[in-house]
Design a protein around this motif. Sequence first.
Motif, PDB file in Angstrom:
ATOM      1  N   ALA A 154      23.156  86.305  31.459  1.00 19.33           N
ATOM      2  CA  ALA A 154      23.525  85.040  32.092  1.00 19.33           C
ATOM      3  C   ALA A 154      24.568  85.235  33.183  1.00 19.33           C
ATOM      4  O   ALA A 154      25.762  85.271  32.919  1.00 19.33           O
ATOM      5  CB  ALA A 154      24.032  84.065  31.030  1.00 19.33           C
ATOM      6  N   GLY A 155      24.099  85.332  34.408  1.00 17.64           N
ATOM      7  CA  GLY A 155      25.011  85.364  35.546  1.00 17.64           C
ATOM      8  C   GLY A 155      25.556  83.977  35.835  1.00 17.64           C
ATOM      9  O   GLY A 155      26.596  83.813  36.455  1.00 17.64           O
ATOM     10  N   ARG A 156      24.824  82.956  35.379  1.00 17.69           N
ATOM     11  CA  ARG A 156      25.209  81.562  35.559  1.00 17.69           C
ATOM     12  C   ARG A 156      24.995  80.841  34.231  1.00 17.69           C
ATOM     13  O   ARG A 156      24.274  81.307  33.368  1.00 17.69           O
ATOM     14  CB  ARG A 156      24.334  80.897  36.630  1.00 17.69           C
ATOM     15  N   ALA A 157      25.602  79.665  34.117  1.00 21.67           N
ATOM     16  CA  ALA A 157      25.430  78.859  32.907  1.00 21.67           C
ATOM     17  C   ALA A 157      25.429  77.391  33.287  1.00 21.67           C
ATOM     18  O   ALA A 157      26.136  76.976  34.206  1.00 21.67           O
ATOM     19  CB  ALA A 157      26.547  79.138  31.908  1.00 21.67           C
ATOM     20  N   GLU A 158      24.617  76.627  32.578  1.00 17.87           N
ATOM     21  CA  GLU A 158      24.588  75.177  32.781  1.00 17.87           C
ATOM     22  C   GLU A 158      25.653  74.531  31.914  1.00 17.87           C
ATOM     23  O   GLU A 158      25.788  74.851  30.728  1.00 17.87           O
ATOM     24  CB  GLU A 158      23.205  74.633  32.432  1.00 17.87           C
ATOM     25  N   GLY A 194      20.014  85.933  34.975  1.00 20.27           N
ATOM     26  CA  GLY A 194      19.575  84.702  34.339  1.00 20.27           C
ATOM     27  C   GLY A 194      20.587  83.581  34.370  1.00 20.27           C
ATOM     28  O   GLY A 194      21.725  83.730  34.816  1.00 20.27           O
ATOM     29  N   THR A 195      20.119  82.442  33.865  1.00 23.31           N
ATOM     30  CA  THR A 195      20.955  81.260  33.688  1.00 23.31           C
ATOM     31  C   THR A 195      20.926  80.881  32.216  1.00 23.31           C
ATOM     32  O   THR A 195      19.840  80.728  31.640  1.00 23.31           O
ATOM     33  CB  THR A 195      20.423  80.074  34.526  1.00 23.31           C
ATOM     34  N   LEU A 196      22.095  80.742  31.622  1.00 20.87           N
ATOM     35  CA  LEU A 196      22.187  80.276  30.243  1.00 20.87           C
ATOM     36  C   LEU A 196      21.952  78.769  30.283  1.00 20.87           C
ATOM     37  O   LEU A 196      22.796  78.020  30.754  1.00 20.87           O
ATOM     38  CB  LEU A 196      23.558  80.611  29.654  1.00 20.87           C
ATOM     39  N   GLN A 197      20.782  78.345  29.814  1.00 16.21           N
ATOM     40  CA  GLN A 197      20.402  76.940  29.893  1.00 16.21           C
ATOM     41  C   GLN A 197      20.891  76.128  28.707  1.00 16.21           C
ATOM     42  O   GLN A 197      21.214  74.945  28.858  1.00 16.21           O
ATOM     43  CB  GLN A 197      18.885  76.800  29.977  1.00 16.21           C
TER      44      GLN A 197
END
Length: 173
Positions: free
Chosen positions: A124-128, A162-165
């Motif tokens: 997770a390079g990003r997270a919601e 990825g994105t941690l959704q």
Amino acid sequence: MSADTSRRIVLLRHAKADWPEVSDHERPLAERGRKDAPAVGLKLAETGISFDLALCSTAARTRETWKLAVHELPHRPKTHYEERLYDASLGELIALLNETSDDVSDLVVIGHNPGMHALADALAGRAEGDTATRMNRTGFPTAALAIVSFTGSWKSLEHGVGTLQDYWTPKEH
């Protein structure tokens, strides 16, 4: 499927295990684990994700978790029991995911900590929203799940793509 295909990985830590006089690999679920596994199955069903494949560790507690959880899903995915998931390092987990066929869009992995937490965190390079904060605060307890999305081929899966959704634990709900 092309390299710009959107994919999702659900990382699921096995439910709470018991500590009888057996090898670690053969530890069964505890009573709480047998209650939490169907609850995590309901959460998986609520996501609306129709999994193409499940990769499950060969350990007794992961097999039992998956057996109880999958009954809650509207569609039972093909399941592959994978010895390499047991006691796998972060690098070994990523290498294993890199072997996934590009015919697979949505994958669920039933494994162990610290691997599941490390993998969710690494991908997770990003997270919601506050998903990363909640995940790191709780430390990925038993029966927790994380949903990570990414775009590309499985061979391109690596740190930060990825994105941690979403992140969920039975204790939070």
